[in-house]
Enzyme design. Structure first.
Site, mmCIF file in Angstrom:
data_model
loop_
_atom_site.group_PDB
_atom_site.id
_atom_site.type_symbol
_atom_site.label_atom_id
_atom_site.label_comp_id
_atom_site.label_asym_id
_atom_site.label_seq_id
_atom_site.Cartn_x
_atom_site.Cartn_y
_atom_site.Cartn_z
ATOM 1 N N GLU A 47 106.807 -82.221 -46.823
ATOM 2 C CA GLU A 47 107.613 -80.785 -46.798
ATOM 3 C C GLU A 47 108.639 -81.177 -45.683
ATOM 4 O OE1 GLU A 47 105.574 -77.587 -45.354
ATOM 5 O OE2 GLU A 47 107.110 -76.174 -46.439
ATOM 6 N N ASN A 110 113.807 -74.044 -48.940
ATOM 7 C CA ASN A 110 112.968 -74.996 -48.369
ATOM 8 C C ASN A 110 112.672 -75.896 -49.576
ATOM 9 O OD1 ASN A 110 110.639 -76.596 -48.039
ATOM 10 N ND2 ASN A 110 109.416 -75.101 -46.863
ATOM 11 N N LYS A 127 110.861 -73.899 -52.899
ATOM 12 C CA LYS A 127 109.654 -73.368 -52.754
ATOM 13 C C LYS A 127 109.660 -71.613 -53.075
ATOM 14 C CE LYS A 127 106.441 -73.482 -48.904
ATOM 15 N NZ LYS A 127 106.128 -73.656 -47.451
ATOM 16 N N GLU A 146 109.156 -68.782 -42.137
ATOM 17 C CA GLU A 146 109.777 -69.105 -43.324
ATOM 18 C C GLU A 146 110.401 -68.242 -44.342
ATOM 19 O OE1 GLU A 146 106.225 -72.510 -44.462
ATOM 20 O OE2 GLU A 146 107.951 -72.574 -45.721
ATOM 21 N N CYS A 172 103.801 -77.145 -50.106
ATOM 22 C CA CYS A 172 102.892 -76.747 -49.126
ATOM 23 C C CYS A 172 101.979 -75.071 -49.512
ATOM 24 C CB CYS A 172 103.767 -76.329 -47.767
ATOM 25 S SG CYS A 172 102.709 -76.238 -46.389
ATOM 26 N N ASN A 197 103.186 -78.884 -44.418
ATOM 27 C CA ASN A 197 103.156 -78.731 -42.933
ATOM 28 C C ASN A 197 102.169 -77.699 -42.697
ATOM 29 O OD1 ASN A 197 105.983 -79.985 -41.170
ATOM 30 N ND2 ASN A 197 106.167 -79.797 -43.393
HETATM 31 N N1 ING Z 1 102.071 -74.131 -44.128
HETATM 32 C C1 ING Z 1 100.965 -73.661 -44.370
HETATM 33 C C2 ING Z 1 100.277 -73.795 -45.812
HETATM 34 O O1 ING Z 1 100.346 -73.053 -46.582
HETATM 35 C C3 ING Z 1 99.488 -71.632 -43.950
HETATM 36 C C4 ING Z 1 100.809 -72.124 -44.033
HETATM 37 C C5 ING Z 1 98.651 -72.337 -43.040
HETATM 38 C C6 ING Z 1 98.947 -70.715 -44.798
HETATM 39 C C7 ING Z 1 97.191 -72.081 -43.237
HETATM 40 C C8 ING Z 1 97.464 -70.425 -44.906
HETATM 41 C C9 ING Z 1 96.721 -71.078 -44.275
HETATM 42 O O2 ING Z 1 99.668 -74.839 -45.862
HETATM 43 C C10 ING Z 1 103.336 -74.051 -45.122
HETATM 44 N N2 ING Z 1 104.430 -74.536 -44.601
HETATM 45 O O3 ING Z 1 103.325 -73.471 -45.946
#
Ligand code: ING
Length: 314
Positions: A47, A110, A127, A146, A172, A197
């Site tokens: 991503e 995104n 996204k 985001e 993601c 990410n």
């Molecule tokens: N990053 C993360 C993801 O869904 C996140 C945000 C991290 C959500 C950890 C929940 C727990 O992997 C992105 N860019 O969506």
């Protein structure tokens, strides 16, 4: 016809704020060459693979924010990827920040694209499940903005026929929402690609964030198994501008088994020969959607946004 071939995940280590688009593309070209040398026909990049993960910063100046976005694709910086795809006969999935003017309006997404072995864009996804917040959160070492910098995707969950199969894209956070996987599977997708990410401090709850890698793999394995699809998950990972991003890029079978997994937090290519007909054994038995699903009982899934303890009329 046997549908077995090698696919790859091109995991990327940290991208610094100073790294140029060319720096990133050069790293991706090296990995594309490495994958092609293993006979790979398709490679998945992360991503937002052309820049550092900028939603971790509060960027007030619109002109500065715009510098993180691509206004055309391909463009001078990314054209070498398309040219090498054609030269090496390898398709790819690429995530990037997209700025477009549509109907007189400037819009920010995104985005991820599918590019075929002729080096042509054949699919695009924006996204839909944007995590984090639209306002900076007090007291957080890293923000996750985001919802502030991107609009929710407006292309649905499309599936693209290519490489003797049908490929769907998620990005993601989408992997944590079963609905996206299911919409792709209901369009007969057999392979789902997903760049990510994932910071290991997102929730702010230590006991939750300690499970970031487990939750990532759980999402990919369940998404693949419950929808009888292969999946390729590719991380941007490592310590990036002070933020620790998880790795564990993985290629997962419709059985839910991980058949290839990265071992580092740097640029790393993992490959696997996938048998696209493996899914049949699941789709003809316990995941035969036509025989077993009961959509007449699922209305709440599409009409209700949040969990409510009582019936409502929305
Ligand atoms: N990053 C993360 C993801 O869904 C996140 C945000 C991290 C959500 C950890 C929940 C727990 O992997 C992105 N860019 O969506």
């Amino acid at each position: 016809m046997i549908r077995k071939y090698v696919v790859s995940s091109a995991q990327m280590g940290p991208i610094s704020r100073q790294d140029t688009r060319q720096d990133c593309v050069n790293r991706m070209l090296e990995m594309m060459k490495e994958a092609a040398a293993k006979g790979s026909r398709f490679i998945v990049f992360p991503e937002l693979a052309l820049t550092s993960f900028f939603p971790r910063w509060i960027i007030e100046d619109q002109a500065e924010l715009d510098t993180w976005f691509e206004t055309s694709m391909p463009n001078a910086d990314t054209m070498p990827l398309f040219e090498m795809a054609k030269a090496l006969n390898i398709g790819f999935n690429l995530g990037y920040a997209e700025k477009i003017v549509e109907g007189g309006e400037t819009r920010y997404f995104n985005t991820a694209i599918l590019v075929n072995q002729a080096g042509e864009i054949c699919g695009k996804y924006r996204k839909i499940h944007l995590p984090g917040h639209d306002e900076p959160q007090p007291g957080r070492r890293h923000q996750h903005l985001e919802k502030r910098y991107f609009e929710q995707g407006n292309l649905g969950f499309p599936v693209t026929p290519m490489l003797d199969t049908r490929i769907g894209m998620l990005i993601c956070n989408d992997r944590r929402w079963p609905e996206g996987w299911r919409v792709l599977a209901l369009q007969a997708a057999e392979l789902v690609c997903l760049g990510y990410n994932t910071p290991d401090d997102h929730s702010g709850f230590e006991e939750v964030d300690a499970l970031a890698d487990f939750h990532h793999l759980l999402s990919m394995q369940s998404g693949s198994y419950l929808n009888s699809v292969w999946s390729i998950a590719t991380a941007k990972c490592g310590l990036e501008e002070g933020s620790s991003l998880i790795g564990n890029s993985a290629i997962t079978a419709p059985s839910g088994q991980i058949v290839a997994q990265s071992e580092t937090l740097e640029d790393e290519v993992i490959n696997a020969e996938i048998d696209l007909d493996m899914a049949k054994q699941y789709r003809q038995t316990f995941f035969d959607f036509g025989r077993h699903r009961a959509p007449e009982n699922y209305q709440l899934i599409s009409k209700r946004r949040m969990a409510l303890p009582e019936p409502d009329d929305t």
